[in-house]
Motif scaffolding. Sequence first.
Motif: not given
Length: 301
Positions: A115, A170-171, A174, A204, A207-209, A211
């Motif tokens: 982060d 998260d970019t 990604g 990860l 929620e990021i996974w 996405h």
Amino acid sequence: MPLAEHEALVRLFCERPDLAADLLTRSLRVQLPDYDYAGLESADLTEVTPTERRANSVIAFRRKSPDDEPEPVLAVIVEVQRDRDSDKLWSWPLYLSSLRSRLRCPVMLLVVAPDAAVARWCARPIGLGHPGMVLTPLVVGPAEVPVITDPGQVAEDLELAVLSVIHHADTPQGPEILEALLTALHNLDRDQAGMYADMVRAALPGEIWDHLEKHLKTETYEYLSDWARDNIAKGKAEGKAEGKAEGQAEAILTVLSARGIEVPEDISEKIRKCHDLDRLAAWLRAAATVDSSDALLDDIS
């Protein structure tokens, strides 16, 4: 923080201790002394006080000597930091002084922080009180980890590619970074590929996974479903315990190997077949200090 997210990053440095050197030299432009090989050291940094102090990973860079045992020329403490933790402002200086005293060589602190805001917090100088004594951690955040979207480049450095996914998941890039990693994993055997996929998935947040999955190409998504999800399914009930036991067993053998301790096939098999997590945890702690693999089993039997 979730334990799995933390441990997945720590395991990268166990798989390839030289990753610490790559990050220091390529990302942070730190000049390292000449060395012949890098290996794991005991991460126990407890002093004479009863409070236990344990870093995430400790890597020693050693130079071969014609007459004596290979001597350490540098030791690097690797800490994974996903959140701000004010206690580290006190423990990090202690880690360095303890390791410097134990190995009698220069020491560095390398902090891996996926982060960006946490990375900036970790990079702040820590004044020790004595005039001129200030510890400035060496921090690898998203700005220091390259964006790797070429499967060929992924294949050249899988561990750095895994860091690339984790730091930039998260970019907008990604999904493309993950695509490149999964494409490169096609060329590995199933077990090794599964290990790297599991590292990424564990590191990860859910929620990021989710996405990333929604933005994968169809063929890559099917590949992931057929193979990586089988490994992820081990995280349920009996499969989770079995997967954790396998990971603990491999960690024990990795530590013993890094310390130059030979492990006969029968002992290696016994460690791998053990599914008692408490016993495996005890063996892992003992692996950092025992003189032989026989002593490891004798001490805990």
